[in-house]
Scaffold this motif. Structure first.
Motif, PDB file in Angstrom:
ATOM      1  N   ALA A 402      -3.623  -0.496   3.689  1.00  0.00           N
ATOM      2  CA  ALA A 402      -2.503  -1.427   3.831  1.00  0.00           C
ATOM      3  C   ALA A 402      -2.114  -1.538   5.306  1.00  0.00           C
ATOM      4  O   ALA A 402      -2.116  -0.552   6.044  1.00  0.00           O
ATOM      5  CB  ALA A 402      -1.321  -0.954   3.001  1.00  0.00           C
ATOM      6  N   THR A 403      -1.784  -2.754   5.724  1.00  0.00           N
ATOM      7  CA  THR A 403      -1.330  -2.964   7.101  1.00  0.00           C
ATOM      8  C   THR A 403       0.042  -2.343   7.312  1.00  0.00           C
ATOM      9  O   THR A 403       0.346  -1.784   8.365  1.00  0.00           O
ATOM     10  CB  THR A 403      -1.287  -4.476   7.404  1.00  0.00           C
ATOM     11  OG1 THR A 403      -2.574  -5.040   7.161  1.00  0.00           O
ATOM     12  CG2 THR A 403      -0.889  -4.735   8.849  1.00  0.00           C
ATOM     13  N   ALA A 404       0.873  -2.435   6.290  1.00  0.00           N
ATOM     14  CA  ALA A 404       2.212  -1.839   6.334  1.00  0.00           C
ATOM     15  C   ALA A 404       2.609  -1.461   4.919  1.00  0.00           C
ATOM     16  O   ALA A 404       2.095  -1.998   3.941  1.00  0.00           O
ATOM     17  CB  ALA A 404       3.212  -2.823   6.927  1.00  0.00           C
ATOM     18  N   GLY A 405       3.565  -0.518   4.799  1.00  0.00           N
ATOM     19  CA  GLY A 405       4.028  -0.109   3.486  1.00  0.00           C
ATOM     20  C   GLY A 405       3.177   0.988   2.876  1.00  0.00           C
ATOM     21  O   GLY A 405       2.229   1.493   3.486  1.00  0.00           O
ATOM     22  N   THR A 406       3.507   1.354   1.647  1.00  0.00           N
ATOM     23  CA  THR A 406       2.863   2.480   0.970  1.00  0.00           C
ATOM     24  C   THR A 406       2.448   2.091  -0.443  1.00  0.00           C
ATOM     25  O   THR A 406       3.213   1.469  -1.180  1.00  0.00           O
ATOM     26  CB  THR A 406       3.827   3.689   0.885  1.00  0.00           C
ATOM     27  OG1 THR A 406       4.266   4.032   2.197  1.00  0.00           O
ATOM     28  CG2 THR A 406       3.130   4.888   0.261  1.00  0.00           C
ATOM     29  N   VAL A 407       1.207   2.464  -0.790  1.00  0.00           N
ATOM     30  CA  VAL A 407       0.710   2.322  -2.162  1.00  0.00           C
ATOM     31  C   VAL A 407       0.599   3.724  -2.740  1.00  0.00           C
ATOM     32  O   VAL A 407      -0.035   4.600  -2.135  1.00  0.00           O
ATOM     33  CB  VAL A 407      -0.663   1.624  -2.206  1.00  0.00           C
ATOM     34  CG1 VAL A 407      -1.115   1.444  -3.658  1.00  0.00           C
ATOM     35  CG2 VAL A 407      -0.613   0.286  -1.493  1.00  0.00           C
ATOM     36  N   GLU A 408       1.221   3.965  -3.887  1.00  0.00           N
ATOM     37  CA  GLU A 408       1.193   5.288  -4.499  1.00  0.00           C
ATOM     38  C   GLU A 408       0.599   5.230  -5.897  1.00  0.00           C
ATOM     39  O   GLU A 408       0.803   4.264  -6.638  1.00  0.00           O
ATOM     40  CB  GLU A 408       2.603   5.891  -4.572  1.00  0.00           C
ATOM     41  CG  GLU A 408       3.173   6.255  -3.209  1.00  0.00           C
ATOM     42  CD  GLU A 408       4.483   7.018  -3.322  1.00  0.00           C
ATOM     43  OE1 GLU A 408       5.032   7.099  -4.453  1.00  0.00           O
ATOM     44  OE2 GLU A 408       4.966   7.532  -2.297  1.00  0.00           O
ATOM     45  N   VAL A 409      -0.145   6.291  -6.237  1.00  0.00           N
ATOM     46  CA  VAL A 409      -0.688   6.478  -7.581  1.00  0.00           C
ATOM     47  C   VAL A 409      -0.288   7.867  -8.049  1.00  0.00           C
ATOM     48  O   VAL A 409      -0.541   8.852  -7.334  1.00  0.00           O
ATOM     49  CB  VAL A 409      -2.226   6.325  -7.587  1.00  0.00           C
ATOM     50  CG1 VAL A 409      -2.789   6.730  -8.946  1.00  0.00           C
ATOM     51  CG2 VAL A 409      -2.626   4.903  -7.258  1.00  0.00           C
ATOM     52  N   HIS A 410       0.340   7.949  -9.203  1.00  0.00           N
ATOM     53  CA  HIS A 410       0.813   9.246  -9.723  1.00  0.00           C
ATOM     54  C   HIS A 410       1.642   9.985  -8.690  1.00  0.00           C
ATOM     55  O   HIS A 410       1.533  11.207  -8.527  1.00  0.00           O
ATOM     56  CB  HIS A 410      -0.360  10.126 -10.155  1.00  0.00           C
ATOM     57  CG  HIS A 410      -1.141   9.600 -11.317  1.00  0.00           C
ATOM     58  ND1 HIS A 410      -0.544   9.179 -12.485  1.00  0.00           N
ATOM     59  CD2 HIS A 410      -2.475   9.433 -11.492  1.00  0.00           C
ATOM     60  CE1 HIS A 410      -1.478   8.773 -13.335  1.00  0.00           C
ATOM     61  NE2 HIS A 410      -2.660   8.910 -12.754  1.00  0.00           N
ATOM     62  N   GLY A 411       2.457   9.253  -7.937  1.00  0.00           N
ATOM     63  CA  GLY A 411       3.348   9.879  -6.974  1.00  0.00           C
ATOM     64  C   GLY A 411       2.717  10.268  -5.654  1.00  0.00           C
ATOM     65  O   GLY A 411       3.390  10.842  -4.791  1.00  0.00           O
ATOM     66  N   GLN A 412       1.426   9.963  -5.448  1.00  0.00           N
ATOM     67  CA  GLN A 412       0.734  10.315  -4.207  1.00  0.00           C
ATOM     68  C   GLN A 412       0.334   9.045  -3.455  1.00  0.00           C
ATOM     69  O   GLN A 412      -0.168   8.096  -4.048  1.00  0.00           O
ATOM     70  CB  GLN A 412      -0.526  11.137  -4.500  1.00  0.00           C
ATOM     71  CG  GLN A 412      -0.268  12.463  -5.201  1.00  0.00           C
ATOM     72  CD  GLN A 412       0.363  13.490  -4.282  1.00  0.00           C
ATOM     73  OE1 GLN A 412       0.243  13.385  -3.065  1.00  0.00           O
ATOM     74  NE2 GLN A 412       1.052  14.468  -4.855  1.00  0.00           N
ATOM     75  N   SER A 413       0.533   9.057  -2.138  1.00  0.00           N
ATOM     76  CA  SER A 413       0.104   7.927  -1.325  1.00  0.00           C
ATOM     77  C   SER A 413      -1.416   7.867  -1.309  1.00  0.00           C
ATOM     78  O   SER A 413      -2.084   8.874  -1.031  1.00  0.00           O
ATOM     79  CB  SER A 413       0.633   8.060   0.105  1.00  0.00           C
ATOM     80  OG  SER A 413       0.038   7.092   0.944  1.00  0.00           O
ATOM     81  N   VAL A 414      -1.990   6.694  -1.586  1.00  0.00           N
ATOM     82  CA  VAL A 414      -3.450   6.576  -1.598  1.00  0.00           C
ATOM     83  C   VAL A 414      -4.028   6.828  -0.207  1.00  0.00           C
ATOM     84  O   VAL A 414      -5.209   7.164  -0.076  1.00  0.00           O
ATOM     85  CB  VAL A 414      -3.890   5.193  -2.122  1.00  0.00           C
ATOM     86  CG1 VAL A 414      -3.411   4.965  -3.539  1.00  0.00           C
ATOM     87  CG2 VAL A 414      -3.411   4.072  -1.209  1.00  0.00           C
ATOM     88  N   ARG A 415      -3.216   6.674   0.816  1.00  0.00           N
ATOM     89  CA  ARG A 415      -3.688   6.914   2.183  1.00  0.00           C
ATOM     90  C   ARG A 415      -4.063   8.383   2.367  1.00  0.00           C
ATOM     91  O   ARG A 415      -4.963   8.706   3.149  1.00  0.00           O
ATOM     92  CB  ARG A 415      -2.602   6.515   3.182  1.00  0.00           C
ATOM     93  CG  ARG A 415      -3.073   6.446   4.628  1.00  0.00           C
ATOM     94  CD  ARG A 415      -1.915   6.102   5.547  1.00  0.00           C
ATOM     95  NE  ARG A 415      -1.324   4.821   5.216  1.00  0.00           N
ATOM     96  CZ  ARG A 415      -1.738   3.661   5.695  1.00  0.00           C
ATOM     97  NH1 ARG A 415      -2.765   3.635   6.524  1.00  0.00           N
ATOM     98  NH2 ARG A 415      -1.149   2.530   5.359  1.00  0.00           N
ATOM     99  N   ASP A 416      -3.386   9.281   1.664  1.00  0.00           N
ATOM    100  CA  ASP A 416      -3.583  10.719   1.852  1.00  0.00           C
ATOM    101  C   ASP A 416      -4.523  11.346   0.834  1.00  0.00           C
ATOM    102  O   ASP A 416      -5.021  12.450   1.041  1.00  0.00           O
ATOM    103  CB  ASP A 416      -2.228  11.446   1.785  1.00  0.00           C
ATOM    104  CG  ASP A 416      -1.235  10.903   2.798  1.00  0.00           C
ATOM    105  OD1 ASP A 416      -1.676  10.518   3.902  1.00  0.00           O
ATOM    106  OD2 ASP A 416      -0.031  10.842   2.484  1.00  0.00           O
ATOM    107  N   VAL A 417      -4.769  10.662  -0.275  1.00  0.00           N
ATOM    108  CA  VAL A 417      -5.585  11.230  -1.347  1.00  0.00           C
ATOM    109  C   VAL A 417      -7.063  10.965  -1.061  1.00  0.00           C
ATOM    110  O   VAL A 417      -7.429   9.844  -0.693  1.00  0.00           O
ATOM    111  CB  VAL A 417      -5.196  10.607  -2.708  1.00  0.00           C
ATOM    112  CG1 VAL A 417      -6.111  11.114  -3.815  1.00  0.00           C
ATOM    113  CG2 VAL A 417      -3.748  10.926  -3.037  1.00  0.00           C
ATOM    114  N   PRO A 418      -7.950  11.978  -1.209  1.00  0.00           N
ATOM    115  CA  PRO A 418      -9.389  11.734  -1.044  1.00  0.00           C
ATOM    116  C   PRO A 418      -9.860  10.591  -1.952  1.00  0.00           C
ATOM    117  O   PRO A 418      -9.453  10.496  -3.111  1.00  0.00           O
ATOM    118  CB  PRO A 418     -10.022  13.070  -1.458  1.00  0.00           C
ATOM    119  CG  PRO A 418      -8.961  14.080  -1.165  1.00  0.00           C
ATOM    120  CD  PRO A 418      -7.655  13.401  -1.473  1.00  0.00           C
TER     121      PRO A 418
END
Length: 603
Positions: A402-418
């Motif tokens: 994402a250019t800006a903002g946060t996408v989360e799955v099951h409470g975790q940011s997809v940016r940080d999840v493998p």
């Protein structure tokens, strides 16, 4: 040349082959250099016998035997070194091809948006082939010759410093003249490669969509386009080759003058008594041996330039930035797969102030999207074609950041999840079934390490696919051809549903898998989809109003922003996009059909 050396460095596990080639090259050079000395000695013996100054026939026989032994040894070492060179080249090709494919699997989706599939394949074949062909040629013939030339220069220095100086001058002069030529040559070579890549890319597209080509009777146009690129390459080659050979003629003329001076010195000094006839024969043979790599320099430089161009292209791909947290990186590094504490609370999926734009453009496809989706909820995205529906799904699966903002799955940011852990939580059924060549078994079990026959049958049955699979001669082991070409559209979609069922991911993405099917096939696939959606959080990229009407909520997108969110009943009365689509669905006018098409809606 630096890039070729870099490639050898990246394949350090081949050091035994490198060492064997070096030892073999030294042995080849040694046996080749000893032969002129034996011939020189035999010449002096013959001259002595003929002149009545002594010498024996037995000595000549032993010298002839020595020549035989040296020739046999040279033949054995040449072929042994050639064998090692061939092995090195094919192993290096395997290493480079594997690394190229490994790199492609690591690259983000954005890379593939900007490259033709055929171009990627063409680049693999051309760049790696040019590198391995050069190294094979270099190790099998030119490397031993270089060692021989170095030894010749040392020997020449002992017998005649002037001859050694002239020989030494030849090589840097020739390389300098060749380097001047190569600058223009490389420009033409890159231009030719561009034509080959474009032609190769189109070739792969046409072969992959031959039914479309034949249906629209575009064979002549496709052939003309394909041939045009090769015609342009031929035109460039005419200029490139003409320039190269004109310059090569000039280079060779300069060398001929230098060798004239060398032979003149040899003949005159021998006549003056500085050398015996045997030594003159020795020096002539050595000079001819030194001349061979120079006369073959054009081919070497041509092959080298192609290898340099190929290695540059190889490293250009290798320099691309990897997709963050790619599964291959974790596997290569040996790091343990990190654990993720998935949250079981709602929302399962959330978009918080998400914006996104492709590439370097400042234009945003999505603008400040905020949305939460709860467990077990079915949500349909509706909007104009290109309005961001698929992009939202791509951000969810981390195919793009994402250019800006946060996408989360099951409470975790997809940016940080493998990526691997995230994508195992998501099952996808595409509008195109996206099958691979191979068997039905391999396609249903794709991405799953161990699957029993019972699991396969259960997934196929729930997807409403078991019936047609059982009717096939080889059942689950039936070969379906490239992209499932031997199956109907409905059969392919049911296999993709079975694949998603077997994956059993808690989140499901449906790119309306029934939109391109006939009524009978649609009912069969829809039955499987209903089974698949049961108990899962589902996002539907909607293409049929009949599908939209059964979801829990509809999210309409207008110009990259969320326009409305509500149940089908609520949005049917608001006068927004969904209400407009409902009003249009019964219309037969061309204008109304065009409006439906704008929203990717089929009847």
């Amino acid at each position: 040349m630096r890039s070729i050396i870099r490639i050898l460095g990246t394949a350090r596990q081949l050091w035994r082959f490198y060492l064997g080639i070096i030892v073999g090259a030294v042995a080849i050079a040694a046996t080749a250099l000893l032969i002129p000395f034996v011939i020189a000695r035999a010449t002096d013996v013959v001259v002595s016998i003929v002149g009545g100054n002594g010498g024996s026939i037995s000595t000549l026989v032993w010298l002839a035997a020595a020549l035989l032994g040296l020739s046999l040894a040279n033949s054995v070492m040449t072929n042994a070194t050639g064998y090692l060179g061939d092995q090195m080249a094919v192993r290096l090709r395997a290493i480079l091809s594997r690394r190229y494919f490994d790199k492609l699997l690591r690259l983000p989706q954005r890379y593939y948006d900007n490259e033709l599939t055929g171009t990627i394949i063409s680049r693999l074949n051309r760049s790696i082939t040019s590198i391995t062909d050069f190294l094979q040629m270099f190790s099998n013939s030119f490397f031993p010759m270089l060692i021989t030339v170095f030894a010749i220069l040392v020997i020449s220095l002992v017998y005649s410093p002037w001859l050694a100086v002239l020989l030494i001058v030849i090589y840097p002069t020739f390389v300098w003249l060749t380097a001047l030529t190569s600058k223009k040559w490389l420009v033409w070579e890159h231009a030719k490669n561009d034509h080959y890549d474009i032609a190769g890319g189109r070739f792969a597209e046409v072969v992959g969509q031959m039914r479309v080509v034949k249906s629209f009777v575009t064979e002549r146009g496709e052939l003309a386009r394909f041939s045009g690129h090769f015609d342009d390459a031929v035109g460039l080659t005419v200029k490139q080759s003409g320039y190269w050979h004109r310059m090569d003629t000039l280079r060779r003329a300069v060398l001929d003058v230098v060798f004239f001076a060398i032979y003149a010195i040899l003949f005159v000094q021998t006549a003056q008594g500085a050398f015996t006839v045997g030594v003159m024969v020795l020096m002539i043979q050595l000079v001819n041996m030194a001349k061979q790599p120079v006369t073959g320099m054009s081919y070497l430089v041509d092959t080298t330039q192609r290898a340099i161009a190929g290695s540059d292209e190889f490293f250009k791909v290798m320099a691309e930035l990897d997709e963050p947290n790619n599964p291959l990186y974790l596997a290569e590094s040996g790091a343990e797969q990190p654990t993720v504490e998935w949250c079981d609370d709602n929302p399962v999926i959330s978009f918080d102030g998400v914006s996104f734009g492709y590439g370097d453009t400042t234009e945003l496809v999505l603008k400040d999207i905020s949305l939460a989706i709860d467990k077990g909820e079915r949500v349909a995205f509706v909007g104009e074609s290109g309005g961001g529906k698929t992009t939202l799904v791509n951000l969810l699966m981390k195919l793009y950041p994402a250019t800006a903002g946060t996408v989360e799955v099951h409470g975790q940011s997809v940016r940080d999840v493998p990526s691997e852990l995230l994508r195992r939580e998501v099952g996808v059924v595409f509008q195109d079934a996206s099958l691979f060549s191979g068997t039905i078994r391999e396609n249903i079990a794709y991405g799953i390490k161990s699957v029993t026959d019972e699991q396969l049958e259960t997934a196929a049955r729930r997807a409403n696919a078991l019936g047609f699979i059982k009717r096939l001669k080889d059942g689950f082991d039936t070969e379906i051809g490239e992209r499932g070409i031997k199956l109907s559209g409905g059969q392919k979609q049911r296999l993709s549903v079975a694949r998603a069922l077997l994956k059993d991911a808690p989140i499901l993405i449906l790119d309306e898998a029934t939109s391109s099917l006939d009524t009978k096939a649609e009912r069969a696939v829809q039955a499987g989809l209903d089974e698949l959606m049961e108990g899962r959080t589902t996002i539907i990229i909607a293409h049929r109003l009949s599908t939209i009407s059964t979801v829990d909520r509809i999210v309409t997108l207008r110009e990259g922003r969320v326009d409305e969110v509500g149940t089908p009943e609520e949005l049917a009365t608001t006068g927004g996009i969904y209400a407009e689509l409902l009003a249009l669905q019964g219309s037969s006018s061309r204008a109304d059909k065009a409006k439906l098409a704008r929203y990717d809606i089929v009847r």
